[in-house]
Design a protein around this motif. Structure first.
Motif, PDB file in Angstrom:
ATOM      1  N   ALA A  16       0.832  -1.216   0.000  1.00 42.40           N
ATOM      2  CA  ALA A  16       0.000   0.000   0.000  1.00 42.40           C
ATOM      3  C   ALA A  16       0.859   1.255   0.000  1.00 42.40           C
ATOM      4  O   ALA A  16       0.484   2.269  -0.600  1.00 42.40           O
ATOM      5  CB  ALA A  16      -0.939  -0.013   1.197  1.00 42.40           C
ATOM      6  N   SER A  36      -7.503   6.876  -6.894  1.00 42.34           N
ATOM      7  CA  SER A  36      -8.033   5.887  -5.968  1.00 42.34           C
ATOM      8  C   SER A  36      -7.051   4.717  -5.850  1.00 42.34           C
ATOM      9  O   SER A  36      -6.523   4.247  -6.856  1.00 42.34           O
ATOM     10  CB  SER A  36      -9.388   5.404  -6.497  1.00 42.34           C
ATOM     11  OG  SER A  36      -9.926   4.500  -5.591  1.00 42.34           O
ATOM     12  N   GLY A  37      -6.774   4.303  -4.622  1.00 45.92           N
ATOM     13  CA  GLY A  37      -5.870   3.175  -4.390  1.00 45.92           C
ATOM     14  C   GLY A  37      -4.406   3.558  -4.339  1.00 45.92           C
ATOM     15  O   GLY A  37      -3.536   2.691  -4.190  1.00 45.92           O
ATOM     16  N   SER A  38      -4.101   4.868  -4.423  1.00 38.54           N
ATOM     17  CA  SER A  38      -2.687   5.272  -4.462  1.00 38.54           C
ATOM     18  C   SER A  38      -2.038   5.263  -3.072  1.00 38.54           C
ATOM     19  O   SER A  38      -0.827   5.390  -2.952  1.00 38.54           O
ATOM     20  CB  SER A  38      -2.547   6.656  -5.109  1.00 38.54           C
ATOM     21  OG  SER A  38      -3.315   7.609  -4.414  1.00 38.54           O
ATOM     22  N   GLY A  39      -2.842   5.147  -2.011  1.00 41.71           N
ATOM     23  CA  GLY A  39      -2.258   5.017  -0.671  1.00 41.71           C
ATOM     24  C   GLY A  39      -2.520   6.191   0.264  1.00 41.71           C
ATOM     25  O   GLY A  39      -1.961   6.246   1.360  1.00 41.71           O
ATOM     26  N   LYS A  40      -3.402   7.105  -0.124  1.00 39.70           N
ATOM     27  CA  LYS A  40      -3.633   8.326   0.668  1.00 39.70           C
ATOM     28  C   LYS A  40      -4.198   8.006   2.068  1.00 39.70           C
ATOM     29  O   LYS A  40      -3.680   8.483   3.070  1.00 39.70           O
ATOM     30  CB  LYS A  40      -4.607   9.262  -0.079  1.00 39.70           C
ATOM     31  CG  LYS A  40      -4.164   9.588  -1.497  1.00 39.70           C
ATOM     32  CD  LYS A  40      -5.126  10.520  -2.200  1.00 39.70           C
ATOM     33  CE  LYS A  40      -6.533   9.980  -2.419  1.00 39.70           C
ATOM     34  NZ  LYS A  40      -6.630   8.790  -3.309  1.00 39.70           N
ATOM     35  N   THR A  41      -5.250   7.189   2.096  1.00 39.33           N
ATOM     36  CA  THR A  41      -5.860   6.857   3.390  1.00 39.33           C
ATOM     37  C   THR A  41      -4.900   6.049   4.255  1.00 39.33           C
ATOM     38  O   THR A  41      -4.800   6.260   5.462  1.00 39.33           O
ATOM     39  CB  THR A  41      -7.180   6.088   3.170  1.00 39.33           C
ATOM     40  OG1 THR A  41      -8.090   6.954   2.479  1.00 39.33           O
ATOM     41  CG2 THR A  41      -7.814   5.657   4.476  1.00 39.33           C
ATOM     42  N   THR A  42      -4.168   5.152   3.619  1.00 44.14           N
ATOM     43  CA  THR A  42      -3.183   4.361   4.375  1.00 44.14           C
ATOM     44  C   THR A  42      -2.172   5.280   5.045  1.00 44.14           C
ATOM     45  O   THR A  42      -1.832   5.087   6.221  1.00 44.14           O
ATOM     46  CB  THR A  42      -2.466   3.367   3.430  1.00 44.14           C
ATOM     47  OG1 THR A  42      -3.456   2.595   2.759  1.00 44.14           O
ATOM     48  CG2 THR A  42      -1.531   2.454   4.192  1.00 44.14           C
TER      49      THR A  42
HETATM   50  N1  ATP Z   1      -6.818  -3.046   5.386  1.00 49.42           N
HETATM   51  C1  ATP Z   1      -6.384  -3.316   4.130  1.00 49.42           C
HETATM   52  N2  ATP Z   1      -6.176  -4.593   3.731  1.00 49.42           N
HETATM   53  C2  ATP Z   1      -5.734  -4.882   2.497  1.00 49.42           C
HETATM   54  N3  ATP Z   1      -5.440  -3.958   1.559  1.00 49.42           N
HETATM   55  C3  ATP Z   1      -5.626  -2.673   1.888  1.00 49.42           C
HETATM   56  C4  ATP Z   1      -6.114  -2.279   3.175  1.00 49.42           C
HETATM   57  N4  ATP Z   1      -6.193  -0.924   3.208  1.00 49.42           N
HETATM   58  C5  ATP Z   1      -5.781  -0.498   2.005  1.00 49.42           C
HETATM   59  N5  ATP Z   1      -5.446  -1.540   1.204  1.00 49.42           N
HETATM   60  C6  ATP Z   1      -4.931  -1.449  -0.180  1.00 49.42           C
HETATM   61  O1  ATP Z   1      -3.880  -0.497  -0.177  1.00 49.42           O
HETATM   62  C7  ATP Z   1      -3.935   0.305  -1.346  1.00 49.42           C
HETATM   63  C8  ATP Z   1      -4.044   1.765  -0.953  1.00 49.42           C
HETATM   64  O2  ATP Z   1      -5.319   1.982  -0.378  1.00 49.42           O
HETATM   65  P1  ATP Z   1      -5.801   3.388   0.194  1.00 49.42           P
HETATM   66  O3  ATP Z   1      -7.115   3.165   0.853  1.00 49.42           O
HETATM   67  O4  ATP Z   1      -4.710   3.954   1.018  1.00 49.42           O
HETATM   68  O5  ATP Z   1      -5.961   4.237  -1.148  1.00 49.42           O
HETATM   69  P2  ATP Z   1      -6.572   5.705  -1.341  1.00 49.42           P
HETATM   70  O6  ATP Z   1      -5.551   6.484  -2.090  1.00 49.42           O
HETATM   71  O7  ATP Z   1      -7.028   6.236  -0.046  1.00 49.42           O
HETATM   72  O8  ATP Z   1      -7.800   5.420  -2.301  1.00 49.42           O
HETATM   73  P3  ATP Z   1      -9.242   6.201  -2.390  1.00 49.42           P
HETATM   74  O9  ATP Z   1      -8.983   7.470  -3.165  1.00 49.42           O
HETATM   75  O10 ATP Z   1     -10.101   5.247  -3.159  1.00 49.42           O
HETATM   76  O11 ATP Z   1      -9.734   6.440  -0.999  1.00 49.42           O
HETATM   77  C9  ATP Z   1      -5.093  -0.219  -2.170  1.00 49.42           C
HETATM   78  O12 ATP Z   1      -4.584  -1.137  -3.109  1.00 49.42           O
HETATM   79  C10 ATP Z   1      -5.963  -0.910  -1.144  1.00 49.42           C
HETATM   80  O13 ATP Z   1      -6.721  -1.933  -1.733  1.00 49.42           O
END
Ligand code: ATP
Ligand code: MG
Length: 240
Positions: A16, A36-42
């Protein structure tokens, strides 16, 4: 001061976040954009200590967060206010009780503080109303007041305006700006709306596939002049 040193996070096979290097000054407003999915929330979940990095270090004022005992981690978390896209309000509590909720969890009650915050976010007239009777913009004002109740040093906003229309987005951005003027928290503003990020943030980080691929200084100025009419703002925005 916050430093991320070579921070990575994986969930099983999924990487992530990869090797994030980042330094944030106290009081900065940092925008984080990316698909989406780039890792922002993580990234936010690591900053608010909901998750641990798989690799690397996160330092606050030079202290490695992973080495802190549980009690100190909780104290650190109390210095962080979170604002979410879907507001996360409790439907069975009215506005003022939602705002006071973080205090109740730590067995304090501060009615004066709740009233002050209601006033600050412009929701005093709806103190007794339940979330179901509020518009999206109003719900976000309540959720921001709740995030402020413990005087956070950090305000972490995850897509805080992404469910709102243009006018509400602008008014929430203005509220965040006012919060920054008044309380000087360090703000992380995650969004996929680049124009909104440009209107608020001092620095914009770009994420792609779990990596920090770009970093730009920014002079936030749009939207923040309350005296401009809506027509004038549209004109200026089309000219820029
Ligand atoms: N708890 C988890 N278990 C498994 N994979 C995860 C988990 N949380 C995030 N991921 C994966 O990590 C990657 C980054 O996810 P994240 O939620 O950080 O993206 P994002 O940039 O916030 O996306 P969005 O704009 O859709 O909110 C994605 O591939 C997601 O599927
Ligand atoms: Mg996200």
């Amino acid at each position: 001061m916050l430093d991320l040193i070579n921070v990575s996070k994986s969930y099983g096979e999924i990487q992530a976040l990869s090797n994030i290097q980042l330094s944030i000054k106290t009081g900065e407003i940092v925008g984080i954009v990316g698909k989406s999915g780039s890792g922002k929330t993580t990234l936010l979940r690591l900053l608010n200590l909901m998750e641990q990095p798989s690799d690397g270090k996160i330092l606050i004022d030079g202290i490695n967060l992973q080495t802190l005992p549980k009690k100190a981690v909780r104290q650190q978390q109390q210095k962080m206010g979170m604002v979410f896209q879907n507001y996360n309000l409790l439907e069975n509590l009215n506005v003022q009780d939602n705002i006071a909720l973080p205090l109740k969890l730590v067995k304090e009650k501060k009615p004066t503080k709740v009233r002050e915050l209601l006033n600050f976010v412009g929701m005093s007239h709806k103190a007794e109303v339940y979330p179901a009777q509020l518009s999206g913009g109003e719900k976000q004002r309540v959720s921001i007041a709740r995030a402020l109740i413990r005087d956070p040093k950090w305000l972490l906003c995850d897509e805080a305006t992404s469910s709102l229309d243009e006018e509400n987005t602008e008014s929430i951005v203005r509220l965040l700006y006012k919060i920054h003027q008044e309380f000087r928290p360090t703000i992380f503003f995650v969004s996929h709306e680049l124009e909104t990020v440009k209107s608020l943030c001092h620095r914009i980080l770009v994420m792609e596939n779990g990596q920090l691929v770009g970093e730009f200084p920014n002079n936030p100025n749009q939207f923040l002049d309350e005296k401009l009419s809506y027509l004038e703002k549209v004109k200026r925005s089309l000219q820029s």
